[in-house]
Design an enzyme around this catalytic site. Sequence first.
Site, PDB file in Angstrom:
ATOM      1  N   HIS A   1       6.387  -0.063  -5.581  1.00 26.78           N
ATOM      2  CA  HIS A   1       6.418   1.263  -6.205  1.00 26.78           C
ATOM      3  C   HIS A   1       7.500   2.156  -5.599  1.00 26.78           C
ATOM      4  O   HIS A   1       7.819   3.194  -6.144  1.00 26.78           O
ATOM      5  CB  HIS A   1       5.048   1.927  -6.029  1.00 26.78           C
ATOM      6  CG  HIS A   1       4.479   2.540  -7.274  1.00 26.78           C
ATOM      7  ND1 HIS A   1       4.966   2.326  -8.545  1.00 26.78           N
ATOM      8  CD2 HIS A   1       3.421   3.386  -7.432  1.00 26.78           C
ATOM      9  CE1 HIS A   1       4.237   3.010  -9.412  1.00 26.78           C
ATOM     10  NE2 HIS A   1       3.298   3.657  -8.766  1.00 26.78           N
TER      11      HIS A   1
ATOM     12  N   ASN B   1       3.097   6.300 -14.389  1.00 28.30           N
ATOM     13  CA  ASN B   1       2.568   7.652 -14.177  1.00 28.30           C
ATOM     14  C   ASN B   1       3.608   8.638 -13.646  1.00 28.30           C
ATOM     15  O   ASN B   1       3.528   9.827 -13.932  1.00 28.30           O
ATOM     16  CB  ASN B   1       1.353   7.609 -13.250  1.00 28.30           C
ATOM     17  CG  ASN B   1       0.161   6.968 -13.938  1.00 28.30           C
ATOM     18  OD1 ASN B   1      -0.003   7.079 -15.153  1.00 28.30           O
ATOM     19  ND2 ASN B   1      -0.672   6.301 -13.173  1.00 28.30           N
TER      20      ASN B   1
ATOM     21  N   TYR C   1       3.625   3.229   2.499  1.00 29.83           N
ATOM     22  CA  TYR C   1       4.197   2.876   1.196  1.00 29.83           C
ATOM     23  C   TYR C   1       5.651   2.428   1.278  1.00 29.83           C
ATOM     24  O   TYR C   1       6.230   2.023   0.274  1.00 29.83           O
ATOM     25  CB  TYR C   1       4.107   4.068   0.240  1.00 29.83           C
ATOM     26  CG  TYR C   1       2.692   4.536   0.004  1.00 29.83           C
ATOM     27  CD1 TYR C   1       1.839   3.829  -0.832  1.00 29.83           C
ATOM     28  CD2 TYR C   1       2.204   5.674   0.635  1.00 29.83           C
ATOM     29  CE1 TYR C   1       0.534   4.252  -1.049  1.00 29.83           C
ATOM     30  CE2 TYR C   1       0.902   6.101   0.425  1.00 29.83           C
ATOM     31  CZ  TYR C   1       0.079   5.383  -0.412  1.00 29.83           C
ATOM     32  OH  TYR C   1      -1.207   5.802  -0.616  1.00 29.83           O
TER      33      TYR C   1
ATOM     34  N   ASP D   1      10.536   1.969 -10.431  1.00 26.80           N
ATOM     35  CA  ASP D   1      10.088   0.593 -10.621  1.00 26.80           C
ATOM     36  C   ASP D   1       9.579   0.370 -12.046  1.00 26.80           C
ATOM     37  O   ASP D   1       9.049   1.281 -12.667  1.00 26.80           O
ATOM     38  CB  ASP D   1       8.966   0.278  -9.626  1.00 26.80           C
ATOM     39  CG  ASP D   1       7.763   1.190  -9.792  1.00 26.80           C
ATOM     40  OD1 ASP D   1       6.707   0.705 -10.249  1.00 26.80           O
ATOM     41  OD2 ASP D   1       7.863   2.389  -9.477  1.00 26.80           O
TER      42      ASP D   1
END
Length: 186
Positions: free
Chosen positions: A19, A112, A14, A91
């Site tokens: 994100h 979220n 990631y 983000d």
Amino acid sequence: MKWIVGLGNPGPAYEKTRHNVGFMTLDALAERHGMKFNNNKCKSVIAEGFIGGKKVVLIKPMTFMNLSGEAVRAFMDYYKVDLEDMVVVYDDLDTEVGRIRLRYQGSAGGHNGIKSIIQHTGTQTFNRIRMGISRPEPGFAVVDYVLGKFPRKERDLLQNMIENTCDALEYCLDHTFDQTMQKFNG
């Protein structure tokens, strides 16, 4: 003490994804001030130090994005810190790449990580810096987009946005968040 929470997902897969701009920004801020992420506490990796004479803690939750509120709550409970001293960096699909937007309250807007923080703190009122990642082209799945890397053509915009966010974080240590919003929301 000010505490800055950068949102992202842990792990090399990631690392450079859209994100993870929150993590990228905290890494850049830590580098600017010789701080090291060498502390594992409160479901997070933490760097502590001083910026402009002010005690600052940089927090990268290791809970994965959707459970970021667990790390924020654990830090709050362990250190007995005030929510007014927190800034969350993350983000934002509704802000174009390269731009930042500062706010001190509002809904999660479908994010979220923010939804989790609101759930675990019981309030929508906390300082935040939204970093633009723009929306994907129609037909492109949002989840694939946010977990994708920035294309080469956006790298300069990304770097400038990270530097601008670091500047805003440094500025808010000596000024109210309202003053910081006036200066950086231009």
